[in-house]
Design a protein around this motif. Structure first.
Motif, PDB file in Angstrom:
ATOM      1  N   ALA A  64     -21.343 -40.027 -37.914  1.00  0.00           N
ATOM      2  CA  ALA A  64     -19.869 -40.512 -38.646  1.00  0.00           C
ATOM      3  C   ALA A  64     -21.093 -41.015 -40.142  1.00  0.00           C
ATOM      4  O   ALA A  64     -22.529 -41.416 -39.725  1.00  0.00           O
ATOM      5  CB  ALA A  64     -19.255 -41.331 -38.654  1.00  0.00           C
ATOM      6  N   LYS A  65     -20.666 -41.212 -41.075  1.00  0.00           N
ATOM      7  CA  LYS A  65     -21.237 -41.816 -41.957  1.00  0.00           C
ATOM      8  C   LYS A  65     -20.639 -43.037 -42.291  1.00  0.00           C
ATOM      9  O   LYS A  65     -19.640 -43.271 -42.096  1.00  0.00           O
ATOM     10  CB  LYS A  65     -20.745 -40.990 -42.921  1.00  0.00           C
ATOM     11  CG  LYS A  65     -22.222 -41.782 -44.583  1.00  0.00           C
ATOM     12  CD  LYS A  65     -21.981 -40.586 -45.712  1.00  0.00           C
ATOM     13  CE  LYS A  65     -23.242 -40.464 -46.652  1.00  0.00           C
ATOM     14  NZ  LYS A  65     -24.096 -41.748 -46.470  1.00  0.00           N
ATOM     15  N   SER A  66     -21.828 -44.023 -42.585  1.00  0.00           N
ATOM     16  CA  SER A  66     -21.816 -45.556 -42.728  1.00  0.00           C
ATOM     17  C   SER A  66     -22.091 -46.337 -43.802  1.00  0.00           C
ATOM     18  O   SER A  66     -23.437 -45.560 -44.421  1.00  0.00           O
ATOM     19  CB  SER A  66     -21.856 -46.327 -41.388  1.00  0.00           C
ATOM     20  OG  SER A  66     -21.933 -47.582 -42.375  1.00  0.00           O
ATOM     21  N   ASN A  67     -21.388 -46.423 -44.755  1.00  0.00           N
ATOM     22  CA  ASN A  67     -22.322 -47.050 -46.239  1.00  0.00           C
ATOM     23  C   ASN A  67     -21.689 -49.097 -46.140  1.00  0.00           C
ATOM     24  O   ASN A  67     -21.330 -50.385 -46.767  1.00  0.00           O
ATOM     25  CB  ASN A  67     -21.719 -46.962 -47.112  1.00  0.00           C
ATOM     26  CG  ASN A  67     -21.549 -45.396 -47.909  1.00  0.00           C
ATOM     27  OD1 ASN A  67     -22.664 -45.066 -47.104  1.00  0.00           O
ATOM     28  ND2 ASN A  67     -20.943 -44.550 -47.536  1.00  0.00           N
ATOM     29  N   PHE A  68     -21.689 -49.119 -44.563  1.00  0.00           N
ATOM     30  CA  PHE A  68     -21.114 -50.671 -44.483  1.00  0.00           C
ATOM     31  C   PHE A  68     -22.302 -51.816 -44.626  1.00  0.00           C
ATOM     32  O   PHE A  68     -23.343 -51.453 -43.902  1.00  0.00           O
ATOM     33  CB  PHE A  68     -20.479 -51.106 -43.267  1.00  0.00           C
ATOM     34  CG  PHE A  68     -19.125 -50.447 -42.560  1.00  0.00           C
ATOM     35  CD1 PHE A  68     -18.574 -49.425 -41.927  1.00  0.00           C
ATOM     36  CD2 PHE A  68     -18.176 -50.750 -43.463  1.00  0.00           C
ATOM     37  CE1 PHE A  68     -17.482 -48.751 -41.988  1.00  0.00           C
ATOM     38  CE2 PHE A  68     -16.871 -50.502 -43.709  1.00  0.00           C
ATOM     39  CZ  PHE A  68     -16.058 -49.531 -42.780  1.00  0.00           C
ATOM     40  N   GLU A  69     -22.669 -52.616 -45.153  1.00  0.00           N
ATOM     41  CA  GLU A  69     -23.543 -53.666 -45.166  1.00  0.00           C
ATOM     42  C   GLU A  69     -22.498 -54.326 -43.878  1.00  0.00           C
ATOM     43  O   GLU A  69     -21.626 -54.862 -43.486  1.00  0.00           O
ATOM     44  CB  GLU A  69     -23.104 -54.455 -46.549  1.00  0.00           C
ATOM     45  CG  GLU A  69     -23.821 -54.006 -47.858  1.00  0.00           C
ATOM     46  CD  GLU A  69     -25.156 -53.998 -48.150  1.00  0.00           C
ATOM     47  OE1 GLU A  69     -25.752 -55.258 -47.414  1.00  0.00           O
ATOM     48  OE2 GLU A  69     -25.131 -53.307 -48.304  1.00  0.00           O
ATOM     49  N   ILE A  70     -24.459 -55.046 -43.331  1.00  0.00           N
ATOM     50  CA  ILE A  70     -23.695 -56.065 -41.658  1.00  0.00           C
ATOM     51  C   ILE A  70     -23.056 -57.615 -42.366  1.00  0.00           C
ATOM     52  O   ILE A  70     -24.074 -58.095 -43.549  1.00  0.00           O
ATOM     53  CB  ILE A  70     -25.133 -55.872 -41.806  1.00  0.00           C
ATOM     54  CG1 ILE A  70     -26.231 -55.171 -40.873  1.00  0.00           C
ATOM     55  CG2 ILE A  70     -24.878 -57.307 -40.367  1.00  0.00           C
ATOM     56  CD1 ILE A  70     -27.603 -54.935 -40.736  1.00  0.00           C
ATOM     57  N   ASP A  71     -21.936 -57.590 -41.895  1.00  0.00           N
ATOM     58  CA  ASP A  71     -22.170 -59.186 -41.959  1.00  0.00           C
ATOM     59  C   ASP A  71     -22.336 -59.532 -41.032  1.00  0.00           C
ATOM     60  O   ASP A  71     -22.497 -60.038 -39.863  1.00  0.00           O
ATOM     61  CB  ASP A  71     -20.430 -58.871 -41.564  1.00  0.00           C
ATOM     62  CG  ASP A  71     -19.263 -59.940 -42.090  1.00  0.00           C
ATOM     63  OD1 ASP A  71     -18.857 -60.393 -42.838  1.00  0.00           O
ATOM     64  OD2 ASP A  71     -19.916 -60.947 -40.905  1.00  0.00           O
TER      65      ASP A  71
END
Ligand SMILES: *Cc1c(COP(=O)(O)O)cnc(C)c1O
Length: 355
Positions: A3-10
Motif C-alpha cells: 500500500a502507499k503511504s504519504n503520512f508524516e510521522i506524528d
C-alpha cells in the motif's frame, strides 16, 4: 504489492529522557530500551498514521491472534556511531527486504518502504544520544510486526501492528562456545518457515537448546531435518567452517536464513582473496577434518555478535576440540566488517547509510 503511504510521522516526545539513569558500561544485551518507540497499524490492508510515542506497554485484546497463532515476525539490525558523531545504518535495505519476505510467508501485510525507512531513520535520529562511540558500542534495532486482530479463529488477522524499538548494546561476548550437532531436533524443514524471521522459529529452539545447555553446550549446530547429515546453522546464526585455508558455508535455502552478516563476510572474504566455497558441508566431513587436523575454525555469523568463534563440537557423544590458532579468519573478517560499519575503513561496497 504494498500500500502507499504519504503520512508524516506524528511524534510525541517524552517530557524527560531516562538516558541519565542508564549505566552504559554495564549493559546486558537487549534489556534496556530508549525513550521512544515507533509504530504503525495496518487495518484491513490500510496503513494508518505512523506514530512515535514514549516507550511504554500497550493493550491488546486477549484474543489477539499473535497470542494464539504466533503470527509475528522481526528483524535485527544495528546503528553505529563514528568518531565524528555521525550515526550509520548497515545495509538497511537488506533488512527491509527480508522483513517483507518474512511477512509474505506468514500471510501478513508487507510494510511500505516509506513507513519502514522513515520510521527507522526518524527514530534512530531522535535517539542518537543513545548511540555511543567506540567499537563494540551500537544501538540494536528491533523492527517487528504482530497480529493484533481479535478472534480465536485460525486464520490470518485483519489487523497488524508494525513497531520499532531500540536497545543500546555493548560488544557481545558470549564466552567460550561449545556446540552440539543436532541428531534429532531441527530448526527448519523444507516447505516450512525457516527462511523467515518468524517468532515461532526461535521459541521452537528453546527446548533443544535448554537440553544442550544442561549437557554443557551453549549452542546447537542445526542439521537438515530429513537426514541430519548436512550442517546448516549455529543457534540463530549462519555458520562458517574453515578447512585448511578454505572457508565454507551452506547456500541459503528454505531452511537456511539469508543473513546480512553471512553475505557481507562472503563479499569481504572474496575481496581479501580468501578461498570461499558456498556449499553444504556434511557432518562426516567436519568430523573427518577435525580428526585429521585440517579443521581450523568454526564460527557463527550474525548481527548481534558479528562472529562467534566456536571452540569445539560434540557429535554422537564424542567431543572434538578445535585448535587454538593465531591468524584467525573469523577475527580478520570481523575486523574488516566492523571497520566498515564504524566508518574506520572506506566502505567500498556502499553498505553504510547515514542517518
Ligand atoms: C537473524 C538470523 C541470522 C543472522 O542474520 P543477520 O542478518 O546476519 O543478523 C542467521 N540465522 C538465523 C536463523 C537468524 O534468525
Amino acid at each position: 504489492m504494498t500500500a502507499k503511504s504519504n503520512f508524516e510521522i506524528d511524534i510525541l516526545n517524552v517530557p524527560t529522557s531516562k538516558i541519565n539513569t542508564v549505566d552504559f558500561d554495564h549493559l546486558s544485551f537487549g534489556n534496556v530500551f530508549t525513550d521512544h518507540m515507533f509504530y504503525c497499524d495496518c487495518i484491513d490492508g490500510v496503513w494508518n498514521q505512523p506514530l512515535i510515542r514514549p516507550y511504554a506497554p500497550f493493550l491488546l485484546d486477549p484474543s489477539a491472534k499473535v497470542f494464539h497463532y504466533g503470527q509475528a515476525i522481526f528483524e535485527g539490525m544495528k546503528a553505529y556511531k563514528d568518531s565524528n558523531d555521525d550515526v550509520w545504518l548497515f545495509r538497511p535495505d537488506q533488512n527491509f527486504e527480508r522483513f517483507n519476505n518474512s511477512a509474505k510467508r506468514m500471510a501478513m501485510p508487507e510494510v511500505p518502504e516509506d513507513i519502514f525507512m522513515n520510521g527507522l531513520k526518524t527514530l534512530v535520529d531522535m535517539e542518537r544520544n543513545w548511540s555511543k562511540k567506540g567499537i563494540g558500542n551500537s544501538l540494536y534495532i528491533r523492527p517487528f510486526m504482530i497480529a493484533t486482530g481479535t478472534g480465536v479463529v485460525a486464520a490470518p488477522s485483519n489487523q497488524y501492528r508494525f513497531m520499532i524499538i531500540l536497545s543500546p548494546a555493548k560488544s557481545y561476548y558470549s564466552g567460550e562456545v561449545k556446540v552440539i550437532i543436532a541428531e534429532h531436533y531441527s530448526r527448519a524443514a523444507n516447505g516450512g518457515i525457516g527462511a523467515a524471521k518468524a517468532a515461532g522459529n526461535y521459541s521452537a529452539q528453546f527446548y533443544p537448546t535448554k537440553l544442550a545447555n544442561e549437557n554443557g553446550f551453549q549452542q546447537i549446530i542445526w542439521t537438515d531435518d530429513a537426514t541430519h547429515t548436512k550442517l546448516e546453522e549455529a543457534g540463530t546464526m549462519n555458520v562458517f567452517f574453515r578447512i585448511n585455508d578454505t572457508l565454507y558455508t551452506a547456500p541459503t535455502s528454505e531452511r537456511i536464513l539469508d543473513g546480512v552478516t553471512r553475505k557481507s563476510l562472503l563479499a569481504i572474504a572474496e575481496k581479501e582473496n580468501i578461498a570461499v566455497d558456498v556449499r553444504s558441508v556434511l557432518v562426516s566431513e567436519l568430523v573427518e577434518a577435525a580428526k585429521n587436523g585440517s579443521l581450523k575454525e568454526v564460527f557463527g555469523a550474525g548481527t548481534a555478535a558479528v562472529v562467534n568463534p566456536i571452540v569445539g563440537f560434540s557429535y554422537q557423544d564424542v567431543y572434538y576440540e578445535l585448535p587454538k590458532i593465531d591468524n584467525s579468519m573469523a577475527m580478520l573478517l570481523k575486523d574488516k566488517l566492523t571497520n566498515i560499519q564504524y566508518k574506520i575503513d572506506e566502505d567500498s561496497f556502499g553498505w553504510t547509510v547515514k542517518v
